[in-house]
Design a protein around this motif. Structure first.
Motif, short mmCIF file in Angstrom:
data_model
loop_
_atom_site.label_atom_id
_atom_site.label_comp_id
_atom_site.label_asym_id
_atom_site.label_seq_id
_atom_site.Cartn_x
_atom_site.Cartn_y
_atom_site.Cartn_z
N TRP A 180 21.72 41.58 56.68
CA TRP A 180 20.56 42.47 56.61
C TRP A 180 20.27 42.94 58.03
O TRP A 180 20.18 42.12 58.95
N GLY B 245 22.80 40.32 51.67
CA GLY B 245 23.46 41.46 51.03
C GLY B 245 24.52 41.06 50.02
O GLY B 245 24.65 39.89 49.65
N SER C 67 16.37 51.61 52.50
CA SER C 67 16.78 50.27 52.09
C SER C 67 15.94 49.79 50.92
O SER C 67 14.90 50.38 50.59
N ALA D 230 19.27 45.14 51.23
CA ALA D 230 20.43 45.89 51.72
C ALA D 230 20.03 47.31 52.10
O ALA D 230 19.05 47.85 51.57
N HIS D 231 20.80 47.86 53.00
CA HIS D 231 20.58 49.25 53.42
C HIS D 231 21.46 50.16 52.57
O HIS D 231 22.62 49.85 52.29
N GLU D 232 20.91 51.29 52.21
CA GLU D 232 21.62 52.22 51.31
C GLU D 232 22.92 52.73 51.94
O GLU D 232 23.90 52.97 51.25
N PRO E 216 17.03 54.69 47.89
CA PRO E 216 18.01 53.59 47.92
C PRO E 216 18.36 53.05 46.52
O PRO E 216 18.14 51.88 46.21
N ALA F 129 21.10 50.30 46.65
CA ALA F 129 20.58 49.05 47.23
C ALA F 129 19.65 48.37 46.23
O ALA F 129 19.68 47.14 46.07
#
Lengths: 577, 74
Positions: free
Chosen positions: A418, A367, A17, A30-32, A45, A48
């Motif tokens: 998130w 996000g 992330s 954000a998470h990848e 990431p 992200a």
């Protein structure tokens, strides 16, 4: 005074992330996996990070510091120690892992430079310090005890200490291989589920097992596996585990102890498996509460924040106030490794640069989002039949009516959440009063029928339907706590009540998400119960949807009836051809 | 013709990957047997434990670390 922008990065283990801290405030995270479509993506990431920068109109040139969530050389030291200690059984692990160490994990500064074109130095924050920072620095507390429990970081598996204003002091730790997170993951593997993914299934399954310690034969046996000490620590009897030597989690000795072979993935779940899950949860809770009580005594703090992957054990979390001397609790929406990019960036700002705390994580909406214009363009370009709402009141009224009529709704609004849980912006919604809706939802999500669904309720209504802690912890907004549903309501909202009468509720504040809040209230007017079913908007085995395209595809591939996306309503049946 | 060349290119890529994996595995196996192995044997002889629990008492306090310490990967 100029701006200070810090990019936090977490990757190369699981759930990579990126997070951006602008003048001490987390403005994007954000998470990848949401961009690549690969669940628990471990890769760098890049997407992200680009989102974080683009969302603020920044380029990499605007970033003053990059903070990485662990110290790779220390972790490599542990890896080598494991390889030597477990020789020759560690051969497979060694051959598999070493290439990644030399091409990725030990080359973080070079990769950051190459992928992001960042020329400056990188801060490396210890893994558990990143967890501690992610749980304390954005918390509503000015001081708190901090406990971080997960699988493993560099060497530490568990750390504790305290935080005050912008300082964090970790005073104790337990090192690998003794790990509560890995104990729980071993139980997950033993019961035929996937490690680092299916731990929540054990939490669900344990409710079907024998939860009376005197009656559960496996509880006594598992107590031999985890030694719980008076000084708050614990130690595992490593003869029952093999993760420290190779790739499998439980050893053959554990099967002998439990008199049960490791369950195969497709094997039918038997009562003994459920009892083992219950025993595992009970032993985990005992070790955790023992540690927490020790930390409370040591620090004298009334507030506790929990970090690390074990912070996702919402069943245990819901009991912490009752079972310990702590009075207030906060758990971030992403306590696991995925959340450490926020922790590393905040630690750099507050603790390394020694700047005052300015940020409380009131909600998890950090996000990507899409404007109505972008959504409309997507619908038009793809010749999707849609209906436009006139205003938000109409969105609320129509969606509430659709839910009341037992439709399953894909709900795509505002900024993506998130953390691993959908919190009302990328959610699938349903009627909690209808068991058929539950079965349909489980089918859509390709979930086992022993798993529960979560209710969403407005904060001020939570005590009416659930036996929550009082005062209601702020982190119930992030589905981090499981509580008992009040007996009078269990039949009425049966679709969200687990077999043991509990539910992992999400609470909503009007100021954080007025549209979602009003939707629940409106549904309450129609049904008599202001509670809705909320589950993450994704296909089984896939990450939560990110874009309008993801959301539309998810609806078309599943039994979702319609999609409420921004100001638009899309029916599946109108687009099935 | 383009498809043919593309397939040749893909084939060569997989072949190169296979060779790289073979060499990597051989070298790593060599390192595992002749470096990790003797270290493990010596450690066992002298009674050195690499995975002993180090217990409580760690201090990762930011008050005691300088900014430069966080630039280190260890």
């Amino acid at each position: 005074m100029g701006e200070t922008n810090i990019l936090g990065i977490s990757c190369y283990y699981h759930d990579s992330s990126a997070a951006l801290v602008k003048n001490g405030v987390v403005v994007g995270a954000a998470h990848e996996e949401r961009f690549t479509g690969k669940k628990h993506d471990t890769s760098f990431p890049l997407n992200a990070a680009k989102f974080c920068l683009d969302s603020q109109g920044m380029t990499i040139g605007d970033i003053d510091h990059i903070a990485f969530y662990e110290k790779p050389v220390l972790k490599f030291d542990r890896f080598l120690s494991q390889s030597i200690e477990g020789f020759p059984e560690t051969a497979k692990m060694f051959l598999r892992a070493v290439p990644f160490w030399f091409t990725e994990k030990l080359r973080v500064p070079r990769i950051v430079n190459k992928k992001l074109n960042y020329k400056g130095n990188v801060f490396f924050i210890e893994h558990h310090l990143s967890h501690a920072a992610a749980s304390f620095l954005p918390s509503p507390f000015s001081n708190a005890a901090i406990v971080s429990v997960d699988g493993v970081g560099e060497w530490a598996t568990t750390t504790w200490g305290e935080g005050e204003n912008n300082a964090i002091n970790l005073s104790g730790q337990i090192n690998f291989p003794h790990s509560l997170g890995l104990f729980y993951s071993t139980m997950t593997a033993f019961l035929g589920f996937k490690v680092n993914n299916d731990e929540s299934k054990i939490m669900a399954l344990r409710a079907y097992g024998e939860e009376n310690k005197k009656e559960n034969e496996f509880y006594k046996k598992l107590k031999q596996v985890v030694e719980i000490r008076k000084n708050g620590s614990f130690a595992l009897d490593m003869k029952y585990f093999s993760y420290h030597r190779g790739l499998k989690m439980p050893s053959a000795e554990l099967s002998r102890l439990l008199d049960c072979p490791v369950r195969k993935k497709e094997e039918r779940l038997k009562q003994k498996h459920k009892d083992i899950a219950a025993a595992g949860q009970m032993v985990y809770e005992e070790a955790l509460f023992n540690l927490l009580n020790h930390v409370q005594k040591e620090t004298g703090r009334k507030n506790i924040v929990i970090g690390g992957g074990c912070g996702l054990n919402s069943v245990a979390n819901g009991k912490i106030i009752n079972k310990t001397r702590f009075e207030n609790i906060w758990i971030p929406p992403s306590p696991g490794d995925g959340g450490t990019s926020v922790g590393a960036a905040l630690y750099a700002y507050n603790c390394i640069l020694k700047k005052e705390r300015k940020f409380i994580m009131e909600n998890a909406y950090l996000g990507p989002s899409f404007t109505n214009k972008e959504i409309k363009n997507f619908l038009k370009e793809n010749k999707i039949i849609y209906h436009a709402f006139k205003n938000e009141e109409e969105i609320v009224a129509k969606t509430a009516k659709l839910i009341d009529e037992n439709n399953i709704i894909g709900w795509f609004q505002g900024k993506m959440e998130w953390g691993p849980r959908a919190l009302g912006n990328r959610s699938i919604l349903g009627n909690p009063c209808n068991l058929r809706a539950k079965n349909r939802l489980l089918k859509i999500k390709e979930r086992e029928n022993f798993r529960p669904l979560c209710p969403a309720v407005c904060r001020e209504d939570a005590h009416k339907y659930f036996h929550c802690d009082n005062p209601l912890p702020k982190s119930t907004d992030f589905i981090t706590m499981v509580y008992k549903v009040k007996e009078d309501w269990r039949k009425r909202i049966s679709a969200v009540v687990h077999v043991d009468g509990t539910a992992g509720l999400q609470t909503i504040k009007e100021k954080d998400n007025p549209l979602y809040y009003n939707l629940i209230k409106e549904f309450g007017k129609l049904s008599g119960v202001p509670v809705i079913v909320n589950t993450s908007f994704n296909l089984g085995g896939k990450p939560i949807v990110n874009t309008p395209r993801d959301a539309y595809d998810c609806m078309m591939k599943t039994g979702i009836d319609c999609l409420v996306i921004g100001n638009y309503l899309v029916y599946k049946k109108e687009n099935s051809n | 013709m383009n498809i043919f060349l593309k397939n040749i290119k893909e084939g060569m890529y997989y072949f190169a990957e296979l060779i790289a994996n073979l060499i990597n595995t051989t070298l790593l196996l060599f390192a595992f047997i002749f470096v990790v192995g003797p270290t493990a044997i010596i450690a066992k002889i002298v009674g050195k434990k690499f995975l002993q629990a180090k217990g409580g008492g760690a201090d990762m306090s930011d008050n005691k670390k300088k900014r430069e310490d966080f630039y280190k990967q260890f």
